[in-house]
Structures are given as structure tokens and as C-alpha cells.
Design an enzyme around this catalytic site. Structure first.
Site, mmCIF file in Angstrom:
data_model
loop_
_atom_site.group_PDB
_atom_site.id
_atom_site.type_symbol
_atom_site.label_atom_id
_atom_site.label_comp_id
_atom_site.label_asym_id
_atom_site.label_seq_id
_atom_site.Cartn_x
_atom_site.Cartn_y
_atom_site.Cartn_z
ATOM 1 N N HIS A 1 32.238 2.693 41.995
ATOM 2 C CA HIS A 1 32.718 4.330 43.064
ATOM 3 C C HIS A 1 31.709 4.660 44.025
ATOM 4 C CE1 HIS A 1 28.609 6.866 40.815
ATOM 5 N NE2 HIS A 1 28.296 5.639 41.674
ATOM 6 N N CYS B 1 24.393 5.809 46.080
ATOM 7 C CA CYS B 1 25.392 6.183 45.666
ATOM 8 C C CYS B 1 26.797 6.407 46.557
ATOM 9 C CB CYS B 1 25.402 7.260 44.259
ATOM 10 S SG CYS B 1 24.897 6.869 42.795
ATOM 11 N N HIS C 1 29.857 0.384 44.770
ATOM 12 C CA HIS C 1 28.546 -0.767 43.435
ATOM 13 C C HIS C 1 29.257 -0.477 42.150
ATOM 14 C CE1 HIS C 1 27.571 4.060 44.068
ATOM 15 N NE2 HIS C 1 26.668 3.465 42.963
ATOM 16 N N HIS D 1 29.076 0.279 38.362
ATOM 17 C CA HIS D 1 27.342 1.116 37.337
ATOM 18 C C HIS D 1 28.171 0.334 35.808
ATOM 19 C CE1 HIS D 1 25.139 3.676 39.753
ATOM 20 N NE2 HIS D 1 26.403 4.274 39.719
ATOM 21 N N ASP E 1 38.230 1.326 33.103
ATOM 22 C CA ASP E 1 37.167 -0.632 33.409
ATOM 23 C C ASP E 1 37.462 -1.053 34.534
ATOM 24 O OD1 ASP E 1 35.649 -2.386 32.227
ATOM 25 O OD2 ASP E 1 37.015 -3.415 30.591
ATOM 26 N N HIS E 2 36.514 -1.687 34.799
ATOM 27 C CA HIS E 2 36.575 -2.891 35.751
ATOM 28 C C HIS E 2 37.765 -2.269 36.928
ATOM 29 C CE1 HIS E 2 34.969 -5.620 33.201
ATOM 30 N NE2 HIS E 2 35.166 -5.728 34.028
ATOM 31 N N GLU F 1 25.173 6.725 33.335
ATOM 32 C CA GLU F 1 25.398 6.315 33.990
ATOM 33 C C GLU F 1 24.507 4.930 34.265
ATOM 34 O OE1 GLU F 1 27.501 7.548 37.667
ATOM 35 O OE2 GLU F 1 25.202 7.826 38.185
HETATM 36 NI NI NI Z 1 26.888 5.105 41.509
#
Ligand code: NI
Length: 137
Positions: free
Chosen positions: A16, A35, A41, A43, A81-82, A126
């Protein structure tokens, strides 16, 4: 009748970026820190879905956890996911994918599929130390 809460843990990896497009990169960094990195990047999100209700006298279950497991797989894991949440998940086209907003989105998706007499609560990690909870209020 005893009210009991059953929990199911789940997991997804997702990328995200937190930002407001009308803000400069500098302002975004001031508010969202790392972020806001323009190149996104990832998580490792850990999800705990909790369902509270009376024990069914016939089955002894509050909710069949096999059903909850499949629900989370289809509604959440296969969607998130992914994925790049900003780009690939419709819910975040115009919504910053913070842990708060992801939790509300997960709650709303699952709420539709779980019997209304059962209470639903979401806990989303997170990072191992940062997590949020949402119960629909
Ligand atoms: Ni983040």
C-alpha cells in the site's frame, strides 16, 4: 444461555501507500511517514475475526469455524493477498488503505455474510506492534 466468542486467525501480504494526492510528497511524508513512500511497500497483515453469540443447542457451536474459515478465504484473503491495495482493490480506489480503513472494509464484507444475531469484531495487525480493532460502531 452462555455467550461465547469464537476467533479465526488469518493472514495476508499486501502493498500500500498512504497519501493524499492533493498534498505534496513532503506533506504526505510529514503525515504518513514511510507509509507515504511513492513506490509502495508491503506489510504482513495478521487478521483475527471474532464472532460472539449463543451456543447453538443442537451443534454446540456459536458458528462453524470451517464456514468462517472459508468465508475469510474467499472474501478477504483471495481479494487482498499479494495485492497492491491502492491499485488492485476497488474498496481503496478513493480510500486511504490505513489499518483503520482496511478493518472497516473487512468488517463490512464479512458482516453481510454472517448471521445478524451474531456479533462480529475485527482485529488487524499491520505490524506485530501496531493493530486496530473494529466492531461496527
Ligand atoms: Ni505502510
Amino acid at each position: 444461555m452462555p455467550k461465547v466468542t469464537v476467533h479465526r486467525k488469518a493472514h495476508f501480504n499486501a502493498a500500500h501507500r498512504l497519501y493524499k494526492k492533493e498534498w505534496s510528497d513532503k506533506k504526505n511524508f510529514e503525515v504518513f511517514g514511510k507509509c507515504s513512500n511513492p513506490n509502495y511497500h508491503g506489510h504482513n497483515y495478521e487478521l483475527i475475526v471474532s464472532v460472539t453469540g449463543n451456543i447453538d443447542q443442537e451443534t454446540g457451536f456459536v458458528m462453524d469455524l470451517a464456514i468462517l474459515r472459508r468465508l475469510i478465504k474467499v472474501e478477504i484473503e483471495e481479494v487482498f493477498d499479494h495485492k497492491n491495495l491502492n491499485i488492485e482493490v476497488a474498496a481503496f480506489k478513493n480510500l486511504n488503505p490505513t489499518a483503520e480503513n482496511i478493518s472497516v472494509t473487512i468488517y463490512n464484507k464479512l458482516r453481510e455474510k454472517i448471521r445478524q444475531d451474531l456479533d462480529l469484531s475485527i482485529k488487524l495487525y499491520e505490524t506485530p506492534r501496531n493493530f486496530v480493532t473494529y466492531s461496527g460502531e
